[in-house]
Design a protein around this motif. Sequence first.
Motif, mmCIF file in Angstrom:
data_model
loop_
_atom_site.group_PDB
_atom_site.id
_atom_site.type_symbol
_atom_site.label_atom_id
_atom_site.label_comp_id
_atom_site.label_asym_id
_atom_site.label_seq_id
_atom_site.Cartn_x
_atom_site.Cartn_y
_atom_site.Cartn_z
ATOM 1 N N ASP A 196 2.477 50.520 36.299
ATOM 2 C CA ASP A 196 1.730 50.468 37.561
ATOM 3 C C ASP A 196 2.267 49.391 38.486
ATOM 4 O O ASP A 196 2.117 49.473 39.691
ATOM 5 N N GLU A 197 2.866 48.359 37.865
ATOM 6 C CA GLU A 197 3.362 47.269 38.689
ATOM 7 C C GLU A 197 4.640 46.715 38.077
ATOM 8 O O GLU A 197 4.705 46.503 36.857
ATOM 9 N N THR A 199 6.393 43.950 37.227
ATOM 10 C CA THR A 199 6.164 42.511 37.075
ATOM 11 C C THR A 199 7.472 41.816 36.674
ATOM 12 O O THR A 199 8.471 42.469 36.362
ATOM 13 N N LYS A 226 11.377 50.118 42.793
ATOM 14 C CA LYS A 226 10.755 49.227 43.775
ATOM 15 C C LYS A 226 10.794 49.835 45.169
ATOM 16 O O LYS A 226 9.794 49.832 45.886
ATOM 17 N N THR A 261 0.967 52.991 44.805
ATOM 18 C CA THR A 261 -0.435 52.750 45.148
ATOM 19 C C THR A 261 -0.798 53.344 46.503
ATOM 20 O O THR A 261 -1.922 53.746 46.721
#
Length: 368
Positions: A196-197, A199, A226, A261
């Motif tokens: 989801d992200e 990091t 990204k 998102t």
Amino acid sequence: MATLTDAKRLVVKIGSALLVDRATGALRDDWLRALALDVQWLKGQGTQVVLVSSGSIALGRGVLGLPATDLPLEQSQAAAAVGQIRLARAYEDVMALHGITTAQVLMTLEDSRDRRRYLNSRATLETLLALDALPIVNENDTVATDEIRFGDNDRLAAQIAATIGADQLVLLSDVDGFYSANPSDDPSAIRYNVIDEITAKIEAQAGDAGSGLSKGGMKTKLMAAKTATAAGCAMAICHGFDPRPLQRLHNGAPATWFSATLDPQTARKRWIAAMKPRGTLTLDAGATLALENGNSLLPAGITAVAGDFKRGDPVAIADPSGHVLGLGLARYTAEETRTIQGHHSARIETLLGYPGRAALVHRDDMAL
Ligand code: GLU
């Protein structure tokens, strides 16, 4: 989690290792024929599809008798010139069997960096999709020099996905996803189903492995993720070697999905809204109303032009009282805008001496 058939606009990246047999340098015809079935299936569901295909260098090097090692730039460019024409023909032949019209689009990094060229390539791709053609994109390897190359089609595919506001991007690869470590030298490595992200931990886990024929390792795939997700496009990495990889992915084959998102439209509007305007266009009441109703900005509704801007530059858009309504990307320079302001679009060619687009700021290029 994203599913493939949800996509309205889908970009699929095809790596060299899938299309070209490593040992013989020959095209993998059966695989390509099966891919055409996947494309036909998706188009039949109403999904707009764009392919970003590698393979020109891998195909051309065999024909020219060059080794399957890293080639010097000029040799890989020569191989690309020989291979690209074959690649395009192979796609054309195989897609024609399903009544699909193919279009070859060769891009360089400058086409996405320079806003004028970016808007141009966007308009062309939009038009091809509207005409139901299948764009097949590759880097223009023959002219791109080392410093200005994408160098890998993972990032090119992400850039294309962002440019056309695709909602999904699939990287068909020789790995089935993103792993916590390199699975070939760490047996404890696990594949992520969904990220989801991106990091710092995820970034640290992207080793640098690339296969023999393609350049993109996990690092470039992460960079692609990204770019794509920031533009509101979900991205999958999955194994593409076996026939019908897209249907396999749809049926639950292992993959890693990177979630987006935002939706592409919102992401694009935020991107535009964050720009620094180079000028201001003041509108009459009619044009203000037209914009509020979701229409593009035509030259006829402009009463004043301030500042100095080039094609593709951001400009502020103000109502008759000077209140700024938002920002948009101009399709004409400030000088051209001053010439055509207040005039009907049909007169653009007469006024400028060359034809141009009817809208000064297209509604898709506006954040109000
Ligand atoms: N553009 C190169 C080709 O078509 C491939 C780049 C890559 O492997 O990602 O051969």
